[in-house]
Design a protein around this motif. Sequence first.
Motif, short mmCIF file in Angstrom:
data_model
loop_
_atom_site.label_atom_id
_atom_site.label_comp_id
_atom_site.label_asym_id
_atom_site.label_seq_id
_atom_site.Cartn_x
_atom_site.Cartn_y
_atom_site.Cartn_z
N LYS A 16 0.84 -1.20 0.00
CA LYS A 16 0.00 0.00 0.00
C LYS A 16 0.87 1.25 0.00
CE LYS A 16 -4.29 1.65 2.14
NZ LYS A 16 -4.02 3.05 2.48
N GLU A 20 1.10 4.26 -2.84
CA GLU A 20 0.90 5.66 -2.47
C GLU A 20 2.09 6.51 -2.90
OE1 GLU A 20 -1.66 7.21 -1.47
OE2 GLU A 20 -3.01 5.62 -0.80
N GLU A 21 3.29 5.96 -2.78
CA GLU A 21 4.49 6.71 -3.16
C GLU A 21 4.58 6.92 -4.67
OE1 GLU A 21 6.66 8.31 -1.53
OE2 GLU A 21 6.81 7.49 0.49
N PRO A 196 3.91 12.35 2.94
CA PRO A 196 2.48 12.31 2.63
C PRO A 196 1.99 10.91 2.27
CG PRO A 196 3.47 14.25 1.64
CD PRO A 196 4.60 13.44 2.21
N ALA A 197 2.81 10.14 1.57
CA ALA A 197 2.38 8.79 1.19
C ALA A 197 2.19 7.91 2.42
CB ALA A 197 3.40 8.16 0.25
N VAL A 199 1.43 9.00 5.46
CA VAL A 199 0.24 9.49 6.15
C VAL A 199 -1.01 8.92 5.50
CG1 VAL A 199 -1.10 11.55 6.71
CG2 VAL A 199 1.39 11.59 6.94
N ARG A 200 -1.06 8.92 4.16
CA ARG A 200 -2.22 8.37 3.46
C ARG A 200 -2.33 6.86 3.67
NH1 ARG A 200 -0.15 11.79 -0.63
NH2 ARG A 200 0.69 10.00 -1.77
N THR A 201 -1.20 6.18 3.68
CA THR A 201 -1.20 4.72 3.84
C THR A 201 -1.83 4.31 5.16
OG1 THR A 201 0.73 4.41 2.43
CG2 THR A 201 0.27 2.68 4.05
N TYR A 202 -1.50 5.01 6.22
CA TYR A 202 -1.93 4.61 7.57
C TYR A 202 -3.20 5.32 8.03
CZ TYR A 202 2.13 1.70 8.25
OH TYR A 202 3.05 0.69 8.12
N ASP A 203 -3.76 6.18 7.20
CA ASP A 203 -4.98 6.88 7.57
C ASP A 203 -6.11 5.87 7.78
OD1 ASP A 203 -6.82 8.93 8.04
OD2 ASP A 203 -7.37 9.03 5.92
#
Length: 234
Positions: A16, A20-21, A196-197, A199-203
């Motif tokens: 994931k 995202e990256e 940011p990637a 942060v999005r991954t673990y949101d």
Amino acid sequence: MIDLYFSPTPNGLKLKLFFEETGLPHRIVPIALSKGEQFTPEFLAISPNNKIPALVDHSPVDGGAPVAMFESGAMLVYLADKAGALMPRSPRGRNTVLQWLFWQAGGLGPMAGQIGHFNVHAPEKVPYAIDRYTRETARLYGVLDRRLADHEFIADDYSVADIACYPWIVPHEAFGQDLGRFPNLARWFATIAARPAAVRTYDGIIDVYSARRRPLTKAEREVLFGQKRPGIRV
């Protein structure tokens, strides 16, 4: 399009994070491990080891039939080559990334996974196992800490080596580890956590080792750790 068969384990979160990256087009296919969905014939055709993550690339670079893959390390190499990202182009740089990727797959992941099991999921405390795997995970964290003493990232530039290791540091408290003992690792961890990637991954993700996760039922534990297909006696 790439189908990613996913559950929020550290190995699943590696993939994931990669997507995202890179922004590589993909579709998440959730797999409910506690329900035994990893044992379905359809999933086993992709991942014969009945583990996540797995993927199917419906548009491989050679234009041929879809490519099915299991094993997260192999998948990261495949995807890095496909995306042309997060893998050095030079043979020496690639070799460095592969060494640390294999180190994670052969050491950090399995050992941290064991202490995660005995600390979080085991139905009874086993002091010898807890001591053994806490110490070995600390040793491996120390290996990474020493590497990061003079490297910003594991292989100089941010790469799939970092992506592979990071999800196995996220649950460090559940693994009995204090990042204060590993200042270089802590600096690296904070740097990636702020991306940011990441942060999005673990949101919205509750990791399988999180204390916030509800306890497993007996039936779920048998499926996950007894490797029993639901409804089948072994």
